[in-house]
Write a protein that holds these residues in place. Structure first.
Motif, mmCIF file in Angstrom:
data_model
loop_
_atom_site.group_PDB
_atom_site.id
_atom_site.type_symbol
_atom_site.label_atom_id
_atom_site.label_comp_id
_atom_site.label_asym_id
_atom_site.label_seq_id
_atom_site.Cartn_x
_atom_site.Cartn_y
_atom_site.Cartn_z
ATOM 1 N N PRO A 33 22.048 44.148 64.308
ATOM 2 C CA PRO A 33 21.923 44.121 62.846
ATOM 3 C C PRO A 33 23.095 43.385 62.206
ATOM 4 N N VAL A 34 22.795 42.632 61.176
ATOM 5 C CA VAL A 34 23.815 41.926 60.401
ATOM 6 C C VAL A 34 23.902 42.617 59.049
ATOM 7 N N ARG A 35 25.075 43.182 58.782
ATOM 8 C CA ARG A 35 25.276 43.883 57.524
ATOM 9 C C ARG A 35 25.863 42.932 56.477
ATOM 10 N N LEU A 36 25.748 43.367 55.234
ATOM 11 C CA LEU A 36 26.192 42.504 54.131
ATOM 12 C C LEU A 36 27.695 42.249 54.200
ATOM 13 N N ARG A 37 28.464 43.235 54.620
ATOM 14 C CA ARG A 37 29.907 43.051 54.705
ATOM 15 C C ARG A 37 30.314 42.030 55.751
ATOM 16 N N ASP A 38 29.411 41.708 56.694
ATOM 17 C CA ASP A 38 29.729 40.727 57.728
ATOM 18 C C ASP A 38 29.644 39.294 57.219
ATOM 19 N N VAL A 39 28.889 39.065 56.146
ATOM 20 C CA VAL A 39 28.681 37.697 55.664
ATOM 21 C C VAL A 39 29.156 37.515 54.219
ATOM 22 N N ALA A 40 29.666 38.566 53.586
ATOM 23 C CA ALA A 40 30.088 38.451 52.189
ATOM 24 C C ALA A 40 31.094 39.548 51.886
ATOM 25 N N SER A 41 31.848 39.317 50.819
ATOM 26 C CA SER A 41 32.749 40.345 50.300
ATOM 27 C C SER A 41 32.063 41.038 49.128
ATOM 28 N N VAL A 42 32.055 42.354 49.155
ATOM 29 C CA VAL A 42 31.352 43.148 48.150
ATOM 30 C C VAL A 42 32.384 43.967 47.381
ATOM 31 N N GLU A 43 32.323 43.921 46.055
ATOM 32 C CA GLU A 43 33.308 44.628 45.239
ATOM 33 C C GLU A 43 32.655 45.157 43.969
ATOM 34 N N ASP A 44 33.207 46.239 43.475
ATOM 35 C CA ASP A 44 32.784 46.789 42.184
ATOM 36 C C ASP A 44 33.345 45.902 41.069
ATOM 37 N N SER A 45 32.470 45.456 40.170
ATOM 38 C CA SER A 45 32.900 44.517 39.137
ATOM 39 C C SER A 45 32.089 44.757 37.871
ATOM 40 N N LEU A 46 32.038 43.738 37.030
ATOM 41 C CA LEU A 46 31.302 43.780 35.773
ATOM 42 C C LEU A 46 30.149 42.791 35.819
ATOM 43 N N GLU A 47 29.186 42.986 34.914
ATOM 44 C CA GLU A 47 27.994 42.132 34.901
ATOM 45 C C GLU A 47 28.336 40.684 34.581
ATOM 46 N N THR A 48 29.239 40.469 33.654
ATOM 47 C CA THR A 48 29.672 39.118 33.295
ATOM 48 C C THR A 48 31.162 39.120 33.056
ATOM 49 N N LEU A 49 31.806 38.040 33.493
ATOM 50 C CA LEU A 49 33.239 37.869 33.311
ATOM 51 C C LEU A 49 33.554 36.732 32.349
ATOM 52 N N LYS A 50 32.539 36.180 31.708
ATOM 53 C CA LYS A 50 32.717 35.006 30.853
ATOM 54 C C LYS A 50 32.679 35.338 29.368
ATOM 55 N N SER A 51 32.500 36.572 29.010
ATOM 56 C CA SER A 51 32.516 36.959 27.595
ATOM 57 C C SER A 51 33.348 38.228 27.462
ATOM 58 N N TRP A 52 34.100 38.303 26.378
ATOM 59 C CA TRP A 52 34.955 39.452 26.161
ATOM 60 C C TRP A 52 35.280 39.573 24.680
ATOM 61 N N ALA A 53 35.818 40.718 24.319
ATOM 62 C CA ALA A 53 36.292 40.971 22.962
ATOM 63 C C ALA A 53 37.654 41.634 23.067
ATOM 64 N N THR A 54 38.535 41.310 22.123
ATOM 65 C CA THR A 54 39.891 41.849 22.153
ATOM 66 C C THR A 54 40.264 42.385 20.775
ATOM 67 N N LEU A 55 41.165 43.339 20.776
ATOM 68 C CA LEU A 55 41.753 43.897 19.562
ATOM 69 C C LEU A 55 43.260 43.973 19.775
ATOM 70 N N ASN A 56 43.989 43.176 18.990
ATOM 71 C CA ASN A 56 45.446 43.082 19.139
ATOM 72 C C ASN A 56 45.851 42.698 20.555
ATOM 73 N N GLY A 57 45.059 41.817 21.162
ATOM 74 C CA GLY A 57 45.367 41.343 22.503
ATOM 75 C C GLY A 57 44.884 42.234 23.623
ATOM 76 N N GLU A 58 44.273 43.382 23.328
ATOM 77 C CA GLU A 58 43.778 44.294 24.354
ATOM 78 C C GLU A 58 42.257 44.205 24.441
ATOM 79 N N PRO A 59 41.688 44.290 25.650
ATOM 80 C CA PRO A 59 40.223 44.266 25.796
ATOM 81 C C PRO A 59 39.577 45.413 25.027
ATOM 82 N N SER A 60 38.464 45.110 24.383
ATOM 83 C CA SER A 60 37.804 46.113 23.561
ATOM 84 C C SER A 60 36.299 45.899 23.591
#
Length: 335
Positions: A290-317
């Motif tokens: 069997p070939v598991r996903l960790r053998d062919v890729a790196s899997v990590e907990d993340s967010l749906e999108t990293l290209k949009s954000w909002a900030t308040l006084n320089g802090e993510p919000s």
């Protein structure tokens, strides 16, 4: 003939060859008509009680009407423009134009009263602007656009999880209030869940609020970064890996097992909730191994999108944009 002067508001001369006649002028052979007209202000001078009551009524009507005047930055006006947006994660602009924008444009061409269609496709998203003829009822046009979107769903890609949405473009519908949320202890995904499922529905129940939009969303997602060399070494293609990921996390009913005393619900695969569950997923079998996903890729907990954000006084919000209902005032007077 003699002459006689009589006080009168006006005197008009009559007869042939008569010119303007003044008081005290000999009329000769001309015929004079002496009359009296009612002055507009004389009615109010002779009836002071009526004048006072009428003025009080006008002042009272103005005070009552002043409390009902809507307060808004822009006048209420429905522009005959509707914007349609669609998203498909990871799709190139060319794919969005051919697979998403083109089928939608074909269906929108059947909408009556449509003047122009313009579309813009970017990475993972496309936006279409529909401009209608002047005088076209924008509410009726929105119903036709919604029907066209339903007809176009069969021609859209199967992996488009979020259907296209539309909104009426009106400068007066801009947000009237922005609420920013930050937290030093909560994770961005938890703060997003708190804002989307608790704060936003609470604001939506307030009288006069039409819609609450969430910007800078930080929805939880598992991010898989594929190693091309590891895939090539095991002779696994990206389409095979993608198909394995989709089929492993499908929440579909399998059936029930009915017994004499109880009924059991059958579940083939349990839902994968985090990166650790996805990492142990078997994506292929090569040579009995069997070939598991960790053998062919790196899997990590993340967010749906990293290209949009909002900030308040320089802090993510997380920012909530509150829109008022149509034809209602932005500011209500205190009772």
């Amino acid at each position: 003939a003699g002459w006689q002067a009589k006080p009168a508001p006006w005197i008009a001369g009559g007869g042939a060859g008569c010119g303007p006649t003044q008081i005290g002028q000999r009329s000769g052979g001309c015929q004079l008509e002496v009359g009296r007209t009612m002055n507009f202000s004389e009615l109010f001078i002779r009836r002071p009680v009526m004048t006072v009551l009428l003025n009080l009524a006008i002042v009272l009507a103005g005070v009552l009407a002043y409390r009902e005047i809507p307060v808004a930055a822009l006048p209420s006006y429905d522009t005959p423009v509707i914007n349609v947006s669609a998203s498909l994660a990871g799709a190139s602009p060319e794919t969005m134009a051919t697979s998403v924008a083109l089928p939608l444009e074909k269906q929108f061409q059947t909408v009556p009263g449509l003047k122009t269609i313009s579309s813009t496709s970017t990475l993972g998203g496309t936006s279409l602007t529909l401009e209608f003829d002047e005088g076209r009822n924008i509410d009726a046009a929105a119903v036709d656009v919604q029907a066209a979107l339903l007809r176009a769903q069969r021609a859209l890609p199967d992996d488009m999880t979020n259907p296209p949405s539309y909104r009426k473009v009106n400068p007066a519908h801009a947000p009237i209030l922005l609420v920013a949320m930050t937290s030093p202890s909560l994770a961005p995904a938890d703060l997003q869940d708190f804002a989307e499922h608790l704060i936003s529905p609470t604001f939506s129940t307030i009288e006069g609020v039409a819609q609450v939009n969430v910007f800078g969303a930080k929805r939880y997602a598992v991010r898989v970064r594929v190693n091309p060399q590891a895939l090539a070494a095991r002779n696994i293609g990206l389409d095979e890996l993608s198909s394995a990921l989709r089929s492993a996390n499908v929440n579909t009913p399998v059936g029930t097992l009915d017994g004499p005393n109880q009924s059991l619900v059958l579940q083939a695969n349990r839902q994968l909730k985090d990166a650790a569950d996805f990492a142990n997923l078997i994506v292929s079998t090569k040579g009995g191994n069997p070939v598991r996903l960790r053998d062919v890729a790196s899997v990590e907990d993340s967010l749906e999108t990293l290209k949009s954000w909002a900030t308040l006084n320089g802090e993510p919000s997380i920012t909530l944009a509150i829109q008022r209902q149509h034809a209602l005032a932005t500011i209500f007077p205190a009772p």
